[in-house]
Design an enzyme around this catalytic site. Structure first.
Site: not given
Ligand code: PSU
Ligand code: MN
Length: 309
Positions: A28, A160
């Site tokens: 990603e 997390k």
């Molecule tokens: N959790 C992490 N590090 C990250 C992300 C999530 O510990 O970099 C990033 C990932 O790319 C994940 C995105 O797909 O955040 C999720 O964002 P949202 O909660 O807005 O869907």
């Protein structure tokens, strides 16, 4: 692979891998554009790619540049992405936005799964998946929808504990997504494993994971297989360090009214500051570790395919 729609660009290295039958592993790019600061983001992106090559697979970092969805980036493109200012965070609804506005984009877990699947890639490494937020249970990451609908092996370190983890796991169960613990019986809580909540199955080798995924898909299931690997123990962040930082970050987000796409990057950034950078060390270690495991799985999958053909 079917013919790709316009708007896709395959890197030379990816095209070569295709011709030679080298296994591919997707990566990603939101972690590069929104998840980590400079210059750690570029160093990490390069480290993950080389960890994959060392295992005999080919990395395909996915991002939007120059009006194309890139499957695989050159060194120069990776560098450009890591230092660019006006970059969108690309989940499922944002691809067309970036393309019509001629913006750069870092793909989330959901966005990367979508593009990787379009390009015929079956294995993907990330850090942590998005989930159900504690601040608002209506804020459910599109990552969970993508995991429910896109048949890929996704290697992560769980999620997390800034998220509502029981709700996140309930959602995955409802949507029929197997949650595999790699060498663990519990769902790892990102930089502070081992976690307390049970996974749906524990598996201990890449070969077992490939056998599981192929069985799941041969049956006609459409969902992803989520493989969760704990951060290496020596790099883990203690719960005493993690919990207060996560709680404070969450409180601040609520006080400041931060929501939507901005919430996850805000929480990640604040936890890093509040742990004096310790959380980032764990984050980098688990990302590299996941790249290695994903590449091993891709290589194993390649062997199975050769045996079949
Ligand atoms: N959790 C992490 N590090 C990250 C992300 C999530 O510990 O970099 C990033 C990932 O790319 C994940 C995105 O797909 O955040 C999720 O964002 P949202 O909660 O807005 O869907
Ligand atoms: Mn969200």
């Amino acid at each position: 692979m079917q013919k790709l729609p316009p708007y896709y660009h395959l890197a030379d290295e990816v095209l070569r891998a295709r011709q030679l039958g080298t296994p591919l592993t997707a990566l990603e790019s939101t972690v590069i554009t929104h998840g980590l600061p400079q210059p750690e983001n570029l160093a990490l992106a390069r480290d993950m790619e080389s960890a994959i090559r060392q295992q005999g697979a080919t990395p395909a970092t996915i991002a939007i540049l120059d009006d194309k969805i890139h499957i695989g980036l050159t060194g120069a493109e990776l560098e450009r992405l890591s230092t660019a200012r006006d970059v969108l965070k690309i989940s499922l609804r944002d691809f067309a936005t970036a393309l019509v506005q001629h913006k750069l984009g870092g793909t989330t877990v959901a966005g990367t799964m979508f593009a990787a699947h379009q390009a015929g890639i079956q294995v993907f490494a990330t850090g942590g998946i998005g989930g159900v937020h504690r601040e608002s249970r209506l804020d459910i990451s599109t990552d969970l929808k993508a995991l429910a609908e896109i048949p890929l092996i996704v290697v992560c370190a769980g999620a997390k504990s800034i998220l509502d983890l029981p709700a996140t796991l309930e959602y995955l169960e409802t949507m029929g997504v197997p949650v595999i613990g790699y060498g663990t019986d519990t769902f790892p809580e990102f930089f502070s494993p081992p976690g307390k909540l049970p996974v749906s199955l524990r598996l201990d080798s890449p070969a077992e994971i490939v056998r599981f995924a192929e069985t799941h898909w041969v049956l006609g299931m459409k969902s992803a297989v989520l493989v969760c690997q704990p951060v290496p123990a020596e790099e883990a962040l203690s719960l005493e360090d993690a919990i207060p930082a996560e709680e404070q970050a969450s409180r601040e987000a609520q006080e400041q009214g931060i929501g939507g796409q901005k919430l996850t990057p805000f929480l990640l950034g604040r936890v890093k500051e509040l742990t004096g950078g310790k959380s980032m060390q764990a984050n980098l270690a688990l990302l590299k570790n996941n790249a290695v495991l994903a590449a091993k799985i891709a290589v194993e999958m390649g062997k199975t395919k050769q045996n079949l053909s």
